[in-house]
Design an enzyme around this catalytic site. Structure first.
Site, PDB file in Angstrom:
ATOM      1  N   ASP A 166      -6.903 -15.722   2.999  1.00 57.98           N
ATOM      2  CA  ASP A 166      -8.257 -16.211   3.308  1.00 57.98           C
ATOM      3  C   ASP A 166      -9.170 -15.976   2.109  1.00 57.98           C
ATOM      4  O   ASP A 166      -9.962 -16.839   1.731  1.00 57.98           O
ATOM      5  CB  ASP A 166      -8.851 -15.485   4.531  1.00 57.98           C
ATOM      6  CG  ASP A 166      -8.630 -16.253   5.821  1.00 57.98           C
ATOM      7  OD1 ASP A 166      -7.619 -16.978   5.915  1.00 57.98           O
ATOM      8  OD2 ASP A 166      -9.464 -16.139   6.741  1.00 57.98           O
TER       9      ASP A 166
ATOM     10  N   LYS B 117       0.884  -1.172   0.000  1.00 64.25           N
ATOM     11  CA  LYS B 117       0.000   0.000   0.000  1.00 64.25           C
ATOM     12  C   LYS B 117       0.921   1.220   0.000  1.00 64.25           C
ATOM     13  O   LYS B 117       0.887   2.073   0.887  1.00 64.25           O
ATOM     14  CB  LYS B 117      -0.904  -0.058   1.246  1.00 64.25           C
ATOM     15  CG  LYS B 117      -1.990   0.986   1.309  1.00 64.25           C
ATOM     16  CD  LYS B 117      -3.178   0.719   0.401  1.00 64.25           C
ATOM     17  CE  LYS B 117      -4.103   1.912   0.385  1.00 64.25           C
ATOM     18  NZ  LYS B 117      -5.178   1.815  -0.610  1.00 64.25           N
TER      19      LYS B 117
END
Ligand code: IPM
Ligand code: MG
Length: 357
Positions: free
Chosen positions: A250, A190
């Site tokens: 996930d 990021k």
């Protein structure tokens, strides 16, 4: 023929049930190939807190250090989830193990078995052929930085920190892996917002010069989350920081149909730890329905990475493939077309894998 000592650390919830199956698979491999595997067990997580007050007792850590590999289950207990004030938590055991054993690289391969195309909520034509290898950094980031409260407890903070050497060592592992695959690496950060991400990117850019044969791209984590679902096949090797990796893997588990199918390897300075990416799943604990295939595939990673037993590892993976081809499913990977009698519990699924071994 090799002699190896394996530590089984089942932990909490379904960890107990699935590692039993993973261990049986290792046993079968030892018998077939004439290896001598010896085993011991150790406590971690909620069960360790209950027994000793400590989520990772020194005795467990000592055994881990002395073993050739660790087959791990899961940690966690619902009683802590809704109790933010609990000072001692099962997850602390897992984090301490990662730190103490220097397990800085978490490999999470996302590979869809063709037979499970229908089990995912993503369209089969988007998924078919998807094959991603995540490298999640595991001993740094916001997980391990300073944390606390200030303003009389009314403000909380968690500090994210990365040092160059931490990015370099996992970056190198990811580049090396890309070399053995489709030679594409995606570094996720990021960097438009975070200073840690800018340092991350600088280090990956430096490494890229050493690996001119690997095609590197840099992506922001938010758009990566979107692209994983939109076009999972565009990814080969992905390298990212601890928290981003936790979340993205996930998400990516849905590409493989179920969390119950995904294995991971945590490696670094010493003993490697092999575990399913799913958690302790107390909602299904004790029902005998947990999918043991992630633990079986963890055993396969263990054989390959810690013991260099490629042939043995591939045999385990192909046994899983055959079980699925034969139509057997645990309930999490079954769909409307699965006949009732093909839906197996944990133990029966384990037996089916052993039969194909
Ligand atoms: C994982 C888990 C752990 C993590 C938890 C149980 C602390 O979600 O291994 O992905 O966040 O790393
Ligand atoms: Mg996680």
């Amino acid at each position: 023929m090799a002699k190896k000592h394996i530590l089984v650390v089942p932990g909490d919830g379904i960890g107990q049930e699935v590692t039993l199956v993973g261990k049986k698979v290792l046993d079968k491999i030892a018998a077939r190939f004439g290896h001598e595997f010896t085993y011991d067990e150790a406590l971690i997580g909620h069960v360790a807190i209950e027994a000793t007050g400590n989520p990772l007792p020194d005795a467990s850590l000592e055994k881990m250090r002395k073993s050739d590999a660790v087959l791990f289950g899961a940690v966690g207990h619902p009683k802590y989830d809704n109790d933010p004030s609990a000072k001692v938590r099962p997850e602390q055991g897992l984090l301490k193990m990662r730190k103490e054993l220097g397990l800085y690289a978490n490999l999470r391969p996302i590979k869809l078995f063709d037979e499970l195309l229908g089990a995912s909520s993503i369209k089969p034509e988007i998924l078919k052929g998807a094959d991603i290898l995540f490298f999640r950094e595991l001993t740094g980031d916001i997980y391990f930085g300073e944390k606390g409260r200030k303003n009389d407890g009314n403000t909380a903070f968690d500090v994210a920190e990365y040092s160059r050497f931490e990015v370099e060592r996992i970056g190198r592992k990811a580049f090396e892996a890309a070399r053995t695959r489709r030679k594409k690496l995606c570094s996720v950060d990021k960097a438009n917002v975070l200073e840690t991400s800018r340092l991350w990117r600088e280090e990956i850019q430096k490494l890229a010069v050493e690996y001119p044969d690997v095609e590197v791209e840099y992506q922001f984590v938010d758009s990566t989350a979107m692209m994983l679902i939109k076009d999972p096949r565009r990814f080969d090797v992905v390298v990212t920081a601890n928290l981003f990796g936790d979340i993205l893997t996930d998400e990516a588990s849905q590409i493989a149909g179920s969390m119950g199918m995904l294995a991971s390897a945590s490696i670094g300075d010493g003993t490697g730890v092999y575990e399913p990416i799913h958690g302790s799943a107390h909602d299904i604990t004790g029902k005998g329905i947990a999918n043991p295939l992630a633990s079986v595939l963890s055993a396969a990673l263990l054989l390959d990475i810690s013991f260099g037993m490629k042939e043995e590892s591939e045999l385990v993976i192909s046994a899983v493939d055959k079980v699925l081809k034969a139509g057997y499913r645990t309930v999490d990977i079954a769909d409307k077309t699965t006949p009732k009698e093909n839906i197996l519990g944990t133990e029966a699924m384990g037996e089916a894998v052993l039969k194909f071994l």
